[in-house]
Scaffold this motif. Structure first.
Motif, short mmCIF file in Angstrom:
data_model
loop_
_atom_site.label_atom_id
_atom_site.label_comp_id
_atom_site.label_asym_id
_atom_site.label_seq_id
_atom_site.Cartn_x
_atom_site.Cartn_y
_atom_site.Cartn_z
N ARG A 158 38.37 30.95 42.08
CA ARG A 158 37.51 32.00 41.52
C ARG A 158 36.89 31.61 40.17
N PRO A 159 37.66 31.06 39.21
CA PRO A 159 37.03 30.70 37.94
C PRO A 159 35.92 29.66 38.09
N ARG A 160 36.12 28.67 38.96
CA ARG A 160 35.09 27.65 39.14
C ARG A 160 33.86 28.23 39.81
N VAL A 161 34.03 29.07 40.82
CA VAL A 161 32.88 29.69 41.47
C VAL A 161 32.13 30.58 40.48
N ALA A 162 32.86 31.35 39.67
CA ALA A 162 32.22 32.19 38.67
C ALA A 162 31.42 31.35 37.69
N SER A 163 31.93 30.17 37.33
CA SER A 163 31.21 29.28 36.42
C SER A 163 29.91 28.78 37.04
N ILE A 164 29.95 28.42 38.32
CA ILE A 164 28.73 27.96 38.99
C ILE A 164 27.71 29.09 39.06
N VAL A 165 28.16 30.30 39.37
CA VAL A 165 27.27 31.46 39.41
C VAL A 165 26.57 31.62 38.06
N ASP A 166 27.35 31.59 36.99
CA ASP A 166 26.77 31.79 35.66
C ASP A 166 25.81 30.67 35.28
N GLN A 167 26.14 29.43 35.65
CA GLN A 167 25.24 28.32 35.34
C GLN A 167 23.89 28.49 36.04
N LEU A 168 23.91 28.91 37.28
CA LEU A 168 22.66 29.10 38.01
C LEU A 168 21.85 30.25 37.41
N ILE A 169 22.51 31.34 37.05
CA ILE A 169 21.79 32.46 36.46
C ILE A 169 21.28 32.09 35.07
N LEU A 181 24.37 27.76 45.31
CA LEU A 181 25.72 28.23 45.00
C LEU A 181 26.73 27.80 46.06
N PRO A 182 26.60 28.23 47.31
CA PRO A 182 27.63 27.83 48.29
C PRO A 182 27.58 26.33 48.60
N MET A 183 26.41 25.69 48.47
CA MET A 183 26.35 24.25 48.70
C MET A 183 27.18 23.51 47.66
N LEU A 212 24.45 38.96 39.59
CA LEU A 212 23.00 39.22 39.66
C LEU A 212 22.68 40.62 39.16
N LEU A 213 23.44 41.61 39.60
CA LEU A 213 23.18 42.98 39.19
C LEU A 213 23.49 43.19 37.71
N ARG A 214 24.47 42.49 37.21
CA ARG A 214 24.88 42.66 35.81
C ARG A 214 23.95 41.93 34.85
N ARG A 215 23.46 40.76 35.25
CA ARG A 215 22.77 39.89 34.30
C ARG A 215 21.26 39.88 34.45
N LEU A 216 20.73 40.44 35.55
CA LEU A 216 19.27 40.44 35.74
C LEU A 216 18.76 41.87 35.80
N PRO A 217 18.59 42.52 34.64
CA PRO A 217 18.10 43.91 34.65
C PRO A 217 16.67 43.97 35.16
N GLY A 218 16.36 45.08 35.78
CA GLY A 218 15.00 45.26 36.31
C GLY A 218 14.71 44.40 37.52
N LEU A 219 15.72 43.95 38.21
CA LEU A 219 15.53 43.06 39.36
C LEU A 219 14.72 43.76 40.45
N ARG A 220 13.66 43.10 40.90
CA ARG A 220 12.81 43.68 41.95
C ARG A 220 12.08 42.55 42.69
N ALA A 236 30.37 35.94 47.61
CA ALA A 236 29.45 37.08 47.64
C ALA A 236 29.77 38.08 46.55
N GLU A 237 31.03 38.36 46.34
CA GLU A 237 31.42 39.32 45.30
C GLU A 237 30.99 38.84 43.92
N LEU A 238 31.26 37.58 43.61
CA LEU A 238 30.90 37.04 42.30
C LEU A 238 29.39 36.95 42.14
N ALA A 239 28.71 36.53 43.20
CA ALA A 239 27.25 36.33 43.12
C ALA A 239 26.52 37.65 42.96
#
Length: 408
Positions: free
Chosen positions: A115-126, A145-147, A371-379, A364-367
């Motif tokens: 989980r910590p490593r996946v969360a780190s990859i998610v944050d790096q991409l965002i 991300l999954p790749m 996305l919802l937390r860090r990208l406000p106004g997502l559309r 999926a949970e982390l991603a």
């Protein structure tokens, strides 16, 4: 195949790719077991939930495509055996032996440790997307991300990630280019050959220089107790590589698009993050990445809903149609993140139930949470009708791109 065939022209259209569920509802109501003509191969489609669940465990519907009748030639093409002769396309006891070798690597406790490593990859991409206010979420997030995660698990060197991704994307996006069909088939076969050559070479390199990764564990299964053959080692590696990122990437794209087109549900999830685990199940039921389970072969005449499927026929279990069956899901075409969790078939059923389910759920949970937390106004960055999708006849349901905008 009988004369009473549902032709491809009625199913595999651009409108079907955009929204297949009205057509699937008609089939489910009027022709729940139906012979279907397809640009890829003809098959029999099973669309009702109870029938689908039964078919997924029916021993008369074999997953062994590499028997004497060589069904794989019609389904995958002549160069597929080096990559696709694996546990996905086999029956017990072969399937049991092949799955047992890799099941420990995907045990829930081991996956949770990632989980910590996946969360780190998610944050790096965002982090790369966030300053710009716009992105293609498929190519900048959902696919890498999954790749990255599965490549690290397998032990694919970081320098090779991009070219491995390129080869798998040729296979995933087959039929979506302007190339003639013959050229498209040739491109897929070339990508398969390159992947096979690369993975065989990677296995040789890791045998000489072992590491703490899944491929090294598979090599030990070959060298120490003969659990796997050398060829099975390569095909198992490919299955884990492809299945380990493809379906998750397509699910993430489908899930984000579903939320963007149901803004009240997106706001509910943003305001109530504890709903995420249940939301993932509902999003998977609502628009899953595998519309039809991988092919099965009728080893004898079988009857479903009073319809006889002949011996030797290819059978497709329509997962997404079953997951919209009103006999099992109230108002099934409505996205409801508060829906009481039901027994959807998005991860399959029976001995072929998704091996990577814990990893997929965690990614999926982390991603989605990030996305919802860090990208406000997502559309959506384009009108919905302009969102480019995989072809309707693709074995996968996913997006070619997902342009979005957000507050930088």
């Amino acid at each position: 195949m009988t004369d009473d065939v549902m032709p491809a022209s009625e199913l595999y259209t651009d409108s079907f790719a955009a929204d297949p569920y009205p057509a699937l509802a008609r089939l489910r109501a009027e022709r729940p077991v139906c012979p279907v003509g397809s640009p890829r191969f003809d098959s029999w489609l099973i669309t009702r939930f109870d029938d689908a669940r039964t078919a997924l465990t029916d021993p008369r519907l074999s997953k062994d495509l590499y028997g004497p009748d060589q069904h794989y030639l019609k389904i995958f093409g002549p160069n597929s055996e080096g990559l696709n002769r694996n546990m996905l396309n086999s029956d017990p006891p072969e399937h049991t032996r092949l799955r047992r070798v890799v099941s420990q690597a995907f045990a829930p406790r081991r996956i949770e440790a990632l989980r910590p490593r996946v969360a780190s990859i998610v944050d790096q991409l965002i982090d790369k997307m966030a300053p710009h206010g716009e992105a293609d979420l498929m190519h900048e997030f959902a696919i890498p991300l999954p790749m990255t995660v599965i490549c690290e698990l397998l032990g694919v060197p970081p320098a090779d990630h991009d070219r491995v991704l390129d080869w798998t994307q040729v296979i995933r996006t087959s039929g979506s280019t302007s190339r003639p069909p013959a050229q498209e088939r040739a491109a897929v076969q070339e990508a398969q050959l390159r992947l096979h050559h690369y993975l065989a070479g990677l296995v040789r390199a890791k045998r000489d220089d072992p590491a703490d990764d899944i491929i090294a564990a598979l090599i030990r299964a070959v060298d120490q107790d003969g659990t796997l053959s050398e060829a099975e080692l390569v095909t198992t590696t490919f299955l884990l590589l492809f299945a380990g990122h493809q379906t998750t990437a397509d699910f993430l794209g489908n899930a984000v698009l579903a939320l963007l087109t149901h803004p009240e549900q997106m706001e509910l999830l943003r305001a109530t993050p504890r709903l995420l685990p249940a939301a993932i199940e509902e999003l998977l039921r609502f628009d899953g990445p595998l519309p039809v389970a991988s092919p099965r072969i009728a080893t004898e005449d079988v009857d479903y809903q009073g319809v006889r499927i002949p011996r030797g026929a290819i059978v497709g279990v329509a997962i997404n149609a079953a997951n919209h069956d009103p006999a099992h899901f109230a108002d099934p075409d409505r996205l409801d993140l508060r829906r009481v969790r039901g027994p959807h078939l998005g991860f399959g059923h029976g001995v072929h139930y998704c091996l990577g389910v814990s990893l997929a759920r965690m990614e999926a949970e982390l991603a989605l949470g990030a996305l919802l937390r860090r990208l406000p106004g997502l559309r959506l960055g384009v009108p919905l009708a302009q969102v480019r999708r995989l072809p309707a006849a693709s074995p996968f349901r996913g997006l070619l791109e997902l342009p979005v905008t957000f507050t930088a």
